[in-house]
Scaffold this active site. Structure first.
Site, mmCIF file in Angstrom:
data_model
loop_
_atom_site.group_PDB
_atom_site.id
_atom_site.type_symbol
_atom_site.label_atom_id
_atom_site.label_comp_id
_atom_site.label_asym_id
_atom_site.label_seq_id
_atom_site.Cartn_x
_atom_site.Cartn_y
_atom_site.Cartn_z
ATOM 1 N N MET A 67 0.836 -1.199 0.000
ATOM 2 C CA MET A 67 0.000 0.000 0.000
ATOM 3 C C MET A 67 0.872 1.251 0.000
ATOM 4 S SD MET A 67 -3.425 -0.710 2.257
ATOM 5 C CE MET A 67 -2.607 -0.873 3.819
ATOM 6 N N PRO A 68 1.547 1.534 -1.120
ATOM 7 C CA PRO A 68 2.315 2.778 -1.172
ATOM 8 C C PRO A 68 1.358 3.962 -1.010
ATOM 9 C CG PRO A 68 2.160 1.773 -3.355
ATOM 10 C CD PRO A 68 1.589 0.792 -2.376
ATOM 11 N N HIS A 69 1.833 4.992 -0.316
ATOM 12 C CA HIS A 69 0.951 6.120 -0.040
ATOM 13 C C HIS A 69 1.758 7.352 0.309
ATOM 14 C CE1 HIS A 69 1.642 5.682 4.340
ATOM 15 N NE2 HIS A 69 1.691 4.394 4.057
ATOM 16 N N SER A 70 1.083 8.503 0.230
ATOM 17 C CA SER A 70 1.700 9.758 0.642
ATOM 18 C C SER A 70 0.630 10.830 0.760
ATOM 19 C CB SER A 70 2.752 10.198 -0.382
ATOM 20 O OG SER A 70 3.452 11.331 0.098
#
Length: 160
Positions: A67-70
């Site tokens: 779950m890449p996120h920013s």
């Protein structure tokens, strides 16, 4: 909350071409650009923000899921994309050292930390329910319509 609240179905990728973590993030961001949810001029900044978050600790959670996120200032609401890597998956520095086949990218406005965390928590809780059934079904999807149907059905069946 529901998947339909933040997943941009026009940005779903069922045949991810990327072979590296950086390529996965770039391909998913580009899908959000093509769907109209991000401006092309913001793409490089978003990729950099997500990679900077990855540098703090992997978002490869194990069991073939990441779950890449920013938080970024170029979105005014939470936006998300789904990508599925067919075959052996991608090395994403996962906690269990296994390759990843299912990716959820989440971008949130800088000033919405609670909404950001709630979205990540929602995805995680829905994928872990029923012994990871939804996660396993999603990994088998070959078309956008299959992904959309699964997520919409999950939204309908969740407890109120």
């Amino acid at each position: 909350m529901a998947f339909a609240d933040f997943i941009q179905f026009d940005a779903v990728i069922t045949d991810l071409k990327a072979q590296t973590k950086n390529e996965v993030i770039a391909e998913m961001v580009e899908a959000l650009v093509k769907s109209g949810d991000l401006k092309q001029e913001d793409a490089a900044t978003v990729v950099e923000a997500v990679l900077n978050r990855e540098a703090l600790g992997t978002t490869g959670l194990g069991h073939g899921l990441a779950m890449p996120h920013s938080k970024v200032d170029c979105v005014d609401k939470v936006v998300g994309a789904v990508a599925i890597s067919q075959g052996n998956g991608v090395d994403f520095d996962s906690l269990d050292a296994e390759n990843v086949n299912l990716f959820f990218l989440v971008l949130s406005p800088e000033n919405s930390p609670n909404e950001h965390l709630a979205t990540l928590s929602y995805i995680s809780s829905r994928l872990k329910e029923d012994e990871r059934a939804l996660e396993q079904y999603l990994k088998q999807c070959k078309t956008l319509e299959e992904v959309r149907t699964l997520l919409n059905e999950d939204d309908l069946r969740k407890p109120l």
